[in-house]
Design a protein around this motif. Structure first.
Motif, mmCIF file in Angstrom:
data_model
loop_
_atom_site.group_PDB
_atom_site.id
_atom_site.type_symbol
_atom_site.label_atom_id
_atom_site.label_comp_id
_atom_site.label_asym_id
_atom_site.label_seq_id
_atom_site.Cartn_x
_atom_site.Cartn_y
_atom_site.Cartn_z
ATOM 1 N N PHE A 1 0.830 -1.203 0.000
ATOM 2 C CA PHE A 1 0.000 0.000 0.000
ATOM 3 C C PHE A 1 0.866 1.255 0.000
ATOM 4 C CE2 PHE A 1 -2.498 -3.361 1.916
ATOM 5 C CZ PHE A 1 -3.748 -3.208 1.342
ATOM 6 N N GLN A 2 0.280 2.359 -0.450
ATOM 7 C CA GLN A 2 1.009 3.626 -0.524
ATOM 8 C C GLN A 2 1.502 4.080 0.847
ATOM 9 O OE1 GLN A 2 -1.198 6.837 -2.302
ATOM 10 N NE2 GLN A 2 0.299 8.387 -1.749
ATOM 11 N N HIS A 3 0.644 3.963 1.853
ATOM 12 C CA HIS A 3 0.999 4.454 3.186
ATOM 13 C C HIS A 3 1.414 3.308 4.117
ATOM 14 C CE1 HIS A 3 -0.127 8.565 2.263
ATOM 15 N NE2 HIS A 3 -1.218 8.106 1.682
ATOM 16 N N TYR A 4 2.048 2.303 3.530
ATOM 17 C CA TYR A 4 2.718 1.215 4.251
ATOM 18 C C TYR A 4 1.767 0.243 4.945
ATOM 19 C CZ TYR A 4 5.732 5.370 4.146
ATOM 20 O OH TYR A 4 6.373 6.509 3.781
ATOM 21 N N GLN B 1 10.038 4.355 14.544
ATOM 22 C CA GLN B 1 11.478 4.585 14.658
ATOM 23 C C GLN B 1 12.196 4.498 13.319
ATOM 24 O OE1 GLN B 1 11.851 1.322 17.571
ATOM 25 N NE2 GLN B 1 12.633 2.833 19.051
ATOM 26 N N LEU B 2 11.423 4.354 12.239
ATOM 27 C CA LEU B 2 11.999 4.195 10.898
ATOM 28 C C LEU B 2 11.712 5.412 10.032
ATOM 29 C CD1 LEU B 2 10.836 0.537 10.161
ATOM 30 C CD2 LEU B 2 13.053 1.247 11.096
ATOM 31 N N SER B 3 12.551 5.632 9.036
ATOM 32 C CA SER B 3 12.275 6.658 8.030
ATOM 33 C C SER B 3 11.202 6.158 7.073
ATOM 34 C CB SER B 3 13.553 6.972 7.244
ATOM 35 O OG SER B 3 13.914 5.855 6.436
ATOM 36 N N GLY B 4 10.665 7.065 6.261
ATOM 37 C CA GLY B 4 9.647 6.664 5.299
ATOM 38 C C GLY B 4 10.138 5.609 4.332
ATOM 39 N N GLY B 5 11.380 5.769 3.861
ATOM 40 C CA GLY B 5 11.936 4.780 2.942
ATOM 41 C C GLY B 5 12.113 3.421 3.580
ATOM 42 N N GLN B 6 12.521 3.417 4.848
ATOM 43 C CA GLN B 6 12.685 2.149 5.565
ATOM 44 C C GLN B 6 11.332 1.470 5.788
ATOM 45 O OE1 GLN B 6 14.799 3.745 8.945
ATOM 46 N NE2 GLN B 6 16.765 2.933 8.236
ATOM 47 N N ARG B 7 10.313 2.251 6.126
ATOM 48 C CA ARG B 7 8.979 1.676 6.327
ATOM 49 C C ARG B 7 8.447 1.053 5.035
ATOM 50 N NH1 ARG B 7 5.949 6.521 9.342
ATOM 51 N NH2 ARG B 7 7.840 7.639 8.813
ATOM 52 N N GLN B 8 8.727 1.718 3.913
ATOM 53 C CA GLN B 8 8.250 1.157 2.648
ATOM 54 C C GLN B 8 8.970 -0.146 2.334
ATOM 55 O OE1 GLN B 8 5.786 0.689 0.917
ATOM 56 N NE2 GLN B 8 5.530 2.628 -0.164
ATOM 57 N N ALA C 1 7.292 -2.807 4.346
ATOM 58 C CA ALA C 1 6.027 -3.180 3.725
ATOM 59 C C ALA C 1 6.247 -4.122 2.545
ATOM 60 C CB ALA C 1 5.281 -1.923 3.257
ATOM 61 N N LEU C 2 7.302 -3.861 1.783
ATOM 62 C CA LEU C 2 7.608 -4.726 0.648
ATOM 63 C C LEU C 2 8.081 -6.102 1.127
ATOM 64 C CD1 LEU C 2 7.854 -5.082 -2.371
ATOM 65 C CD2 LEU C 2 10.094 -4.006 -2.285
ATOM 66 N N ALA C 3 8.906 -6.127 2.161
ATOM 67 C CA ALA C 3 9.364 -7.408 2.713
ATOM 68 C C ALA C 3 8.185 -8.219 3.237
ATOM 69 C CB ALA C 3 10.377 -7.163 3.829
ATOM 70 N N ARG C 4 7.230 -7.566 3.887
ATOM 71 C CA ARG C 4 6.046 -8.266 4.389
ATOM 72 C C ARG C 4 5.251 -8.882 3.240
ATOM 73 N NH1 ARG C 4 1.646 -4.826 7.575
ATOM 74 N NH2 ARG C 4 1.428 -3.970 5.484
ATOM 75 N N LEU D 1 1.693 -3.110 -6.325
ATOM 76 C CA LEU D 1 2.101 -1.963 -5.516
ATOM 77 C C LEU D 1 1.256 -0.748 -5.892
ATOM 78 C CD1 LEU D 1 4.955 -3.429 -6.871
ATOM 79 C CD2 LEU D 1 5.839 -2.320 -4.818
ATOM 80 N N ASP D 2 0.638 -0.129 -4.892
ATOM 81 C CA ASP D 2 -0.225 1.024 -5.118
ATOM 82 C C ASP D 2 0.499 2.300 -4.708
ATOM 83 O OD1 ASP D 2 -2.301 2.733 -5.593
ATOM 84 O OD2 ASP D 2 -3.522 2.111 -3.889
ATOM 85 N N GLU D 3 0.949 3.085 -5.698
ATOM 86 C CA GLU D 3 1.706 4.320 -5.440
ATOM 87 C C GLU D 3 2.789 4.049 -4.382
ATOM 88 O OE1 GLU D 3 1.282 7.169 -6.980
ATOM 89 O OE2 GLU D 3 -0.784 7.262 -7.702
ATOM 90 N N PRO D 4 3.692 3.117 -4.618
ATOM 91 C CA PRO D 4 4.625 2.686 -3.562
ATOM 92 C C PRO D 4 5.531 3.782 -3.032
ATOM 93 C CG PRO D 4 5.332 1.883 -5.715
ATOM 94 C CD PRO D 4 3.960 2.435 -5.901
ATOM 95 N N PHE D 5 5.781 4.828 -3.833
ATOM 96 C CA PHE D 5 6.686 5.881 -3.387
ATOM 97 C C PHE D 5 5.986 7.222 -3.216
ATOM 98 C CE2 PHE D 5 9.319 3.197 -6.424
ATOM 99 C CZ PHE D 5 9.676 2.297 -5.442
ATOM 100 N N GLY D 6 4.662 7.215 -3.286
ATOM 101 C CA GLY D 6 3.911 8.468 -3.271
ATOM 102 C C GLY D 6 4.041 9.267 -1.992
ATOM 103 N N ALA D 7 4.286 8.608 -0.856
ATOM 104 C CA ALA D 7 4.354 9.310 0.424
ATOM 105 C C ALA D 7 5.769 9.733 0.786
ATOM 106 C CB ALA D 7 3.783 8.418 1.530
ATOM 107 N N LEU D 8 6.723 9.547 -0.126
ATOM 108 C CA LEU D 8 8.126 9.820 0.172
ATOM 109 C C LEU D 8 8.599 11.098 -0.513
ATOM 110 C CD1 LEU D 8 9.400 6.178 -0.406
ATOM 111 C CD2 LEU D 8 8.776 7.230 1.787
#
Length: 352
Positions: A80-83, A136-143, A146-149, A160-167
């Protein structure tokens, strides 16, 4: 492991979102669904994932008709876009979640789950962060979490729905390259939604351009950019000047065949002297320095026709043109399209 969509239609509250749409994504490709907001691209992604039900049509994954199957039965990983990470769980448990909630007969042992999570942490370059929480993570780390999950369940397909839209822009650029390399290593059939043209052109093997619930064009990044099927595709993929009249006698539009010509700002050549007959005279309205590019807003002499030119910084320093000065402009390349009712108007403007 192909994704096939046949004659899919979908409406919400009597508003048609998708219209009899058919699409095939070959095995192993990374494909972008690109289009403006409200074009139906996210709805299509959710239909493929099983998060929404289609009003009509079929969805076939790896040769199996899954139209009537639920999310878990489709073997899809969804980002999801927002992890959508669980805030009360650390990184380890977020990634392991899909493995831990499997039916008992399909569930891996605790040690195997641990090995799988460690492999994924290494894959997404988050080694040593298993005990941290999302906050405790940055936006890039959270994404990446989410991808690992999504990958933990070893899906056949990745959506992937707008995977980098919130970064922010810098992180988006870094993750684009990373996703491209990750996909190359995994060779998993992937489909991602974006409204960012640069993102689609840089990352995807092929691009599906969607507008108002219909597919306008499918092709490689080079094909859709350099050989657009219609004016919408041309205008959507980058900045464009539109001319509804012949340009400086160049005859880009045949008076006997009414139409519209489009020219990219970087395809216009600027000089202080007249450049042959296929040019026009214009006045500089504004000058903008945008990194290595300088943009000129121009107005055709004696008309209300405004357009834009892009120069390299080197070329601008050679010309040294200033506001209110007169210049001459010649197109190096233009694209002509038949007249469309929605586009017919006087003058020119920038799209994109």
């Amino acid at each position: 492991m192909s994704i096939q969509v046949f004659n899919i239609s979908k409406s919400f509250a009597k508003n048609a979102i998708l219209h009899d749409l058919t699409l095939e994504i070959p095995t192993g490709e990374l494909v972008a669904l690109l289009g403006p907001s409200g074009s139906g691209k996210t709805t299509l992604l959710r239909l493929i994932a099983g998060l929404e039900a289609a009003d009509a049509g079929r969805i076939v994954l790896d040769g199996q008709d899954v139209t009537g199957l639920g999310v878990r039965e489709r073997q899809i990983g969804f980002v999801f876009q927002h992890y959508a990470l669980f805030r009360h769980m650390n990184v380890y448990n977020n990634i392991a979640f899909g493995l831990q909630v499997r039916p008992r007969r399909q569930r891996l042992g605790k040690r195997e789950i641990g090995q799988r999570v460690e492999e994924l942490l290494s894959l997404v370059q988050l080694e040593g962060l298993a005990e941290r929480y999302p906050a405790q993570l940055s936006g890039g780390q959270r994404q990446r979490v989410a991808l690992a999950r999504a990958l933990a369940i070893q899906p056949k397909f990745l959506l992937l729905d707008e995977p980098f839209g919130a970064l922010d822009a810098k992180v988006r650029q870094e993750l684009r390259r990373w996703l491209r390399q990750l996909h190359h290593n995994l060779e998993i059939t992937s489909l991602f939604v974006t409204h960012d043209q640069e993102e689609a052109l840089e990352v995807a093997d092929r691009i599906v351009i969607v507008n108002e619930g219909r597919i306008e064009q499918i092709g490689t990044p080079r094909e859709v950019y350099h050989s657009p099927s219609n004016s919408f595709v041309y205008r959507f993929l980058g900045r464009a000047n539109r001319f509804d009249e012949p340009l400086g006698g160049a005859g880009l539009i045949d008076p006997a065949e009414p139409g519209v010509s489009y020219i990219r700002p970087h395809e216009l050549e600027v000089s202080r002297q007249r450049i042959g007959v296929n040019c026009l005279q214009a006045t500089v309205q504004h000058v903008y320095a945008v990194g290595p590019i300088v943009r000129l807003d121009l107005k055709k002499t004696g008309t209300d026709l405004f357009f834009e030119v892009e120069l390299t910084d080197e070329r601008y320093r050679e010309l040294q043109v200033q506001t209110n000065e007169t210049v001459y402009v010649r197109p190096r390349e233009a694209k002509g399209f038949p007249a469309e009712k929605a586009l017919v108007s006087a003058g020119s403007h920038i799209s994109g």
